[in-house]
Design a protein around this motif. Structure first.
Motif, PDB file in Angstrom:
ATOM      1  N   ALA A   1      65.364  -8.948  25.747  1.00  0.00           N
ATOM      2  CA  ALA A   1      64.571  -8.150  24.824  1.00  0.00           C
ATOM      3  C   ALA A   1      63.830  -7.021  25.523  1.00  0.00           C
ATOM      4  O   ALA A   1      63.450  -6.054  24.885  1.00  0.00           O
ATOM      5  N   THR A   2      63.608  -7.107  26.808  1.00  0.00           N
ATOM      6  CA  THR A   2      62.874  -6.057  27.501  1.00  0.00           C
ATOM      7  C   THR A   2      63.810  -5.071  28.182  1.00  0.00           C
ATOM      8  O   THR A   2      63.363  -4.252  28.965  1.00  0.00           O
ATOM      9  N   ASP A   3      65.089  -5.129  27.890  1.00  0.00           N
ATOM     10  CA  ASP A   3      66.076  -4.229  28.469  1.00  0.00           C
ATOM     11  C   ASP A   3      65.783  -2.792  28.043  1.00  0.00           C
ATOM     12  O   ASP A   3      65.794  -2.485  26.853  1.00  0.00           O
ATOM     13  N   PRO A   4      65.490  -1.889  29.000  1.00  0.00           N
ATOM     14  CA  PRO A   4      65.172  -0.507  28.641  1.00  0.00           C
ATOM     15  C   PRO A   4      66.307   0.188  27.900  1.00  0.00           C
ATOM     16  O   PRO A   4      66.060   1.046  27.073  1.00  0.00           O
ATOM     17  N   LEU A   5      67.553  -0.180  28.190  1.00  0.00           N
ATOM     18  CA  LEU A   5      68.686   0.430  27.507  1.00  0.00           C
ATOM     19  C   LEU A   5      68.652   0.105  26.020  1.00  0.00           C
ATOM     20  O   LEU A   5      68.899   0.971  25.181  1.00  0.00           O
ATOM     21  N   ALA A   6      68.310  -1.135  25.655  1.00  0.00           N
ATOM     22  CA  ALA A   6      68.223  -1.517  24.246  1.00  0.00           C
ATOM     23  C   ALA A   6      67.151  -0.696  23.545  1.00  0.00           C
ATOM     24  O   ALA A   6      67.355  -0.220  22.431  1.00  0.00           O
ATOM     25  N   ALA A   7      66.003  -0.511  24.187  1.00  0.00           N
ATOM     26  CA  ALA A   7      64.923   0.282  23.587  1.00  0.00           C
ATOM     27  C   ALA A   7      65.348   1.739  23.450  1.00  0.00           C
ATOM     28  O   ALA A   7      65.104   2.370  22.417  1.00  0.00           O
ATOM     29  N   SER A   8      66.004   2.291  24.456  1.00  0.00           N
ATOM     30  CA  SER A   8      66.388   3.702  24.370  1.00  0.00           C
ATOM     31  C   SER A   8      67.484   3.906  23.328  1.00  0.00           C
ATOM     32  O   SER A   8      67.517   4.938  22.661  1.00  0.00           O
ATOM     33  N   ASN A   9      68.373   2.934  23.155  1.00  0.00           N
ATOM     34  CA  ASN A   9      69.405   3.044  22.123  1.00  0.00           C
ATOM     35  C   ASN A   9      68.817   2.997  20.720  1.00  0.00           C
ATOM     36  O   ASN A   9      69.363   3.587  19.797  1.00  0.00           O
ATOM     37  N   ALA A  10      67.724   2.284  20.544  1.00  0.00           N
ATOM     38  CA  ALA A  10      67.091   2.157  19.229  1.00  0.00           C
ATOM     39  C   ALA A  10      66.076   3.258  18.966  1.00  0.00           C
ATOM     40  O   ALA A  10      65.582   3.395  17.852  1.00  0.00           O
ATOM     41  N   ALA A  11      65.748   4.050  19.981  1.00  0.00           N
ATOM     42  CA  ALA A  11      64.708   5.073  19.844  1.00  0.00           C
ATOM     43  C   ALA A  11      65.041   6.056  18.731  1.00  0.00           C
ATOM     44  O   ALA A  11      66.198   6.399  18.505  1.00  0.00           O
ATOM     45  N   GLY A  12      63.995   6.477  18.029  1.00  0.00           N
ATOM     46  CA  GLY A  12      64.158   7.457  16.967  1.00  0.00           C
ATOM     47  C   GLY A  12      63.117   7.260  15.880  1.00  0.00           C
ATOM     48  O   GLY A  12      62.270   6.369  15.962  1.00  0.00           O
ATOM     49  N   THR A  13      63.205   8.093  14.865  1.00  0.00           N
ATOM     50  CA  THR A  13      62.313   7.996  13.711  1.00  0.00           C
ATOM     51  C   THR A  13      63.076   7.339  12.576  1.00  0.00           C
ATOM     52  O   THR A  13      64.177   7.783  12.222  1.00  0.00           O
TER      53      THR A  13
END
Length: 131
Positions: free
Chosen positions: A25-37
């Motif tokens: 859950a803390t994988d930066p790639l997962a967060a960056s893939n979900a980033a947006g509005t």
């Protein structure tokens, strides 16, 4: 020398297990893939009439919502974690208060839904957001 040859497969297996465990859950790639509005697409129950979520690549989140009859927009700041397909938010109301609002949801492609109990004991509120 013989001991090294015997240990090599075990060490390689351990390295693969550790690498798999790091995909969390803390994988930066997962967060960056979900980033947006994300914009509120639908609501069931007594949820907001409009709203947005901003998810940032660093795992921070911002939630804005307007409710019928309420004069001001609600603002929550915090973080999100992804363990696909699950998404969890830990949000702090603004101005700051002494609690954290934890929301659980499901992330699928460019959409996610969150659900939480109605504060007036009605049916659960489900909000769906689209990027």
């Amino acid at each position: 020398m013989r001991l090294r040859a015997l240990l090599r497969p075990a060490i390689a297996g351990l390295a693969l297990a550790v690498a798999a465990a790091c995909d969390s859950a803390t994988d930066p790639l997962a967060a960056s893939n979900a980033a947006g509005t994300y914009v509120l697409e639908s609501v069931t129950g007594r949820g907001p009439t409009s709203g947005t979520f901003v998810l940032r690549p660093d795992g921070t989140a911002e939630r804005r919502a307007r409710y019928a009859g309420a004069p001001n927009e609600e603002l929550f700041l915090g973080s999100f974690e992804i363990d696909a397909p699950n998404i969890v938010f830990n949000l702090h109301p603004q101005p700051p208060a002494s609690y954290v609002w934890t929301l659980h949801g499901e992330l699928t492609g460019n959409r996610f839904s969150i659900h939480y109990p109605d504060p007036a004991d009605g049916p659960d509120i489900v909000e769906t957001f689209r990027r």
